[in-house]
Design a protein around this motif. Structure first.
Motif, PDB file in Angstrom:
ATOM      1  N   ILE A 245       0.725  -1.092  -0.108  1.00  0.00           N
ATOM      2  CA  ILE A 245      -0.177   0.033  -0.225  1.00  0.00           C
ATOM      3  C   ILE A 245       0.840   1.328  -0.183  1.00  0.00           C
ATOM      4  N   SER A 246       0.797   2.172  -1.170  1.00  0.00           N
ATOM      5  CA  SER A 246       1.749   3.280  -1.338  1.00  0.00           C
ATOM      6  C   SER A 246       1.626   4.133   0.081  1.00  0.00           C
ATOM      7  N   THR A 247       2.391   5.108   0.189  1.00  0.00           N
ATOM      8  CA  THR A 247       2.558   6.008   1.376  1.00  0.00           C
ATOM      9  C   THR A 247       1.086   7.142   1.204  1.00  0.00           C
ATOM     10  N   LEU A 248       0.859   7.332  -0.112  1.00  0.00           N
ATOM     11  CA  LEU A 248      -0.307   8.244  -0.120  1.00  0.00           C
ATOM     12  C   LEU A 248      -1.572   7.371   0.183  1.00  0.00           C
ATOM     13  N   SER A 249      -1.664   6.043  -0.222  1.00  0.00           N
ATOM     14  CA  SER A 249      -2.874   5.419   0.150  1.00  0.00           C
ATOM     15  C   SER A 249      -3.063   5.061   1.669  1.00  0.00           C
ATOM     16  N   GLN A 250      -1.933   4.774   2.302  1.00  0.00           N
ATOM     17  CA  GLN A 250      -2.065   4.686   3.731  1.00  0.00           C
ATOM     18  C   GLN A 250      -2.645   5.697   4.343  1.00  0.00           C
ATOM     19  N   LEU A 251      -1.994   6.975   3.901  1.00  0.00           N
ATOM     20  CA  LEU A 251      -2.488   8.260   4.579  1.00  0.00           C
ATOM     21  C   LEU A 251      -3.963   8.709   4.263  1.00  0.00           C
ATOM     22  N   ILE A 252      -4.326   8.272   3.048  1.00  0.00           N
ATOM     23  CA  ILE A 252      -5.727   8.719   2.878  1.00  0.00           C
ATOM     24  C   ILE A 252      -6.760   7.725   3.182  1.00  0.00           C
ATOM     25  N   GLY A 253      -6.064   6.468   3.595  1.00  0.00           N
ATOM     26  CA  GLY A 253      -7.019   5.323   3.848  1.00  0.00           C
ATOM     27  C   GLY A 253      -7.395   5.636   5.607  1.00  0.00           C
ATOM     28  N   GLU A 254      -6.178   6.220   6.020  1.00  0.00           N
ATOM     29  CA  GLU A 254      -6.324   6.380   7.740  1.00  0.00           C
ATOM     30  C   GLU A 254      -7.107   7.524   7.880  1.00  0.00           C
ATOM     31  N   ALA A 255      -7.173   8.763   6.913  1.00  0.00           N
ATOM     32  CA  ALA A 255      -7.962   9.922   6.959  1.00  0.00           C
ATOM     33  C   ALA A 255      -9.556   9.596   6.857  1.00  0.00           C
ATOM     34  N   ALA A 256      -9.781   8.608   5.906  1.00  0.00           N
ATOM     35  CA  ALA A 256     -11.159   8.069   5.572  1.00  0.00           C
ATOM     36  C   ALA A 256     -12.029   7.618   6.868  1.00  0.00           C
ATOM     37  N   LEU A 257     -10.829   7.099   7.410  1.00  0.00           N
ATOM     38  CA  LEU A 257     -11.651   6.237   8.680  1.00  0.00           C
ATOM     39  C   LEU A 257     -11.800   7.379   9.681  1.00  0.00           C
ATOM     40  N   ARG A 258     -11.117   8.586   9.798  1.00  0.00           N
ATOM     41  CA  ARG A 258     -11.295   9.495  10.724  1.00  0.00           C
ATOM     42  C   ARG A 258     -12.721  10.151  10.654  1.00  0.00           C
ATOM     43  N   GLU A 259     -13.411  10.131   9.338  1.00  0.00           N
ATOM     44  CA  GLU A 259     -14.702  10.571   9.250  1.00  0.00           C
ATOM     45  C   GLU A 259     -15.900   9.578   8.875  1.00  0.00           C
ATOM     46  N   PRO A 260     -16.166   8.676   9.678  1.00  0.00           N
ATOM     47  CA  PRO A 260     -17.167   7.848   9.306  1.00  0.00           C
ATOM     48  C   PRO A 260     -18.568   8.322   9.148  1.00  0.00           C
ATOM     49  N   GLU A 261     -18.728   9.675   9.819  1.00  0.00           N
ATOM     50  CA  GLU A 261     -20.225   9.889   9.624  1.00  0.00           C
ATOM     51  C   GLU A 261     -20.464  10.402   7.920  1.00  0.00           C
ATOM     52  N   TYR A 262     -19.463  10.889   7.427  1.00  0.00           N
ATOM     53  CA  TYR A 262     -19.478  11.440   6.010  1.00  0.00           C
ATOM     54  C   TYR A 262     -19.768  10.128   4.937  1.00  0.00           C
ATOM     55  N   TYR A 263     -19.303   9.126   5.105  1.00  0.00           N
ATOM     56  CA  TYR A 263     -19.556   8.000   4.312  1.00  0.00           C
ATOM     57  C   TYR A 263     -20.659   7.249   4.769  1.00  0.00           C
ATOM     58  N   THR A 264     -21.128   7.381   6.014  1.00  0.00           N
ATOM     59  CA  THR A 264     -22.463   6.773   6.363  1.00  0.00           C
ATOM     60  C   THR A 264     -23.637   7.580   5.916  1.00  0.00           C
TER      61      THR A 264
END
Ligand code: PMP
Length: 355
Positions: A245-264
């Motif tokens: 998993i590239s550095t960028l993907s690790q970064l944004i994957g973690e960021a996405a998990l910080r805002e679950p309400e947006y995706y729900t």
């Protein structure tokens, strides 16, 4: 094909992905991507990312992502070592096939096409079990405890899902083999098997950030299971592509998990639009199952599946047609925004009137 290709792969039929047009003139309802952009945290993480950091390899243990997943699912009591982050869930599936299917595997005939490709790639004897007439998986077909099983739940391209009781039965009737549950679409209304991981040592769940988290292009997914199963997957991952998993993907994957309400909230919108689309399609004479995915699987009473896909394409809309015998009358249509689905329904109404 060159004369040098390893003879093992000469008859391999690769997976055919849905069309990804180079120009942007089409309304893309063919590959189950989200119509919504990634959330603000992802945008911020991307804009703060320093190009200079790409000089270095990323953390090969994906520790930040594992910890973020454990935190995200904390009510399930799964520790960081219950997760193996992967480059999309396709990589998770590949690792699972490699790790857990000794020489054979079972999956339904109407399902994700990649299972058949992986079976061939890993030279497995595939028992391909027909789904019922109504496209539902019959759990009683998966009770022989003689091989690894892979099921998409909800299934693709049908959108039909099994409930927790049925998944439990599969797990307890196949105690000597791993059951892989592919939950690519579970956030759109299915019931997840993640809470069962602590109870069943033969369960692996594969998940993706490509659909409900709007990150198909970032290639982030994961396998979840008991720590010994995850260690097996890590052993193979580290033998093949330790920096998966590239550095960028690790970064944004973690960021996405910080805002679950947006995706729900996005999933809630997509479910509402899906139900609207199903009602409108049925009014136009389509037969469509009650999908629990971010897509519907529909058959027109008037036009064949291929003809319909081509006619829509001419009108600027891409949908997915699967030419196999049992699916060829149907199209899988990704749920877009309300405005996009209104355009689809209007186009279909016009098209059916003209034919
Ligand atoms: N499972 C299913 C059922 C899918 O439809 C897809 C998307 N093609 C995947 C897994 C893989 O998605 P990704 O590799 O983007 O996570």
């Amino acid at each position: 094909m060159s004369v040098f290709l390893n003879s093992r792969y000469r008859s391999l039929c690769p997976y055919v992905p849905g069309e990804q047009p180079k120009d942007r003139k089409y309304l893309k309802l063919n590959t189950n991507e989200s119509p919504f952009p990634p959330g603000p945290e992802v945008q911020t993480a991307l804009s703060c990312a320093a190009a200079a950091d790409l000089r270095l390899y990323e953390d090969p243990d994906n520790a930040v992502l594992k910890a973020a997943l454990a935190q995200h699912f904390k009510e399930l009591g799964l520790s960081a070592d219950c997760f193996c982050p992967t480059a999309g869930s396709d990589e998770a599936l590949d690792l699972c096939f490699m790790a857990f299917a000794e020489d054979s595997i079972q999956f339904p005939d109407v399902s994700y096409g990649f299972y058949a490709v992986l079976s061939e790639l890993h030279r497995l004897d595939a028992r391909v079990t027909p789904v019922r007439e109504d496209f539902r998986i019959d759990p009683s077909d998966y009770q022989r405890n003689d091989r690894c099983i892979v099921l998409a739940n909800p299934n693709a391209p049908t959108g039909l899902a099994l409930g927790e009781t049925e998944i439990r039965a599969l797990l307890s009737r196949n105690p000597d083999h791993v059951v892989i549950i592919d939950e690519a679409y579970v956030d759109f209304g299915g019931q997840s098997a993640l809470p069962l991981i602590r109870e069943y040592e033969n369960l692996v769940v594969c998940r993706t950030f490509s659909k409900s988290r709007s990150l198909a292009g970032a290639r982030i997914g994961f396998a979840a299971g008991s720590p010994p199963l995850i260690q097996d997957l890590e052993r193979l991952r580290n033998s093949r592509n330790p920096y998966n998993i590239s550095t960028l993907s690790q970064l944004i994957g973690e960021a996405a998990l910080r805002e679950p309400e947006y995706y729900t909230e996005n999933c809630r919108k997509i479910i509402g639009i899906r139900e609207w689309t199903l009602r409108e399609l049925r009014k136009l004479g389509f037969t469509a199952a009650d999908s629990l995915g971010n897509f519907v699987f529909a058959r027109s009473g008037q036009l064949g599946g291929r003809a319909l896909a081509l006619a829509l394409r001419e009108r600027g809309i891409l949908v997915r047609h699967f030419p196999a015998e049992r699916t060829r009358d149907y199209n899988r249509i990704t749920i877009g925004t309300q405005a996009e689905m209104e355009r689809l329904v209007e186009t279909l109404a016009q098209l059916l009137e003209d034919c």
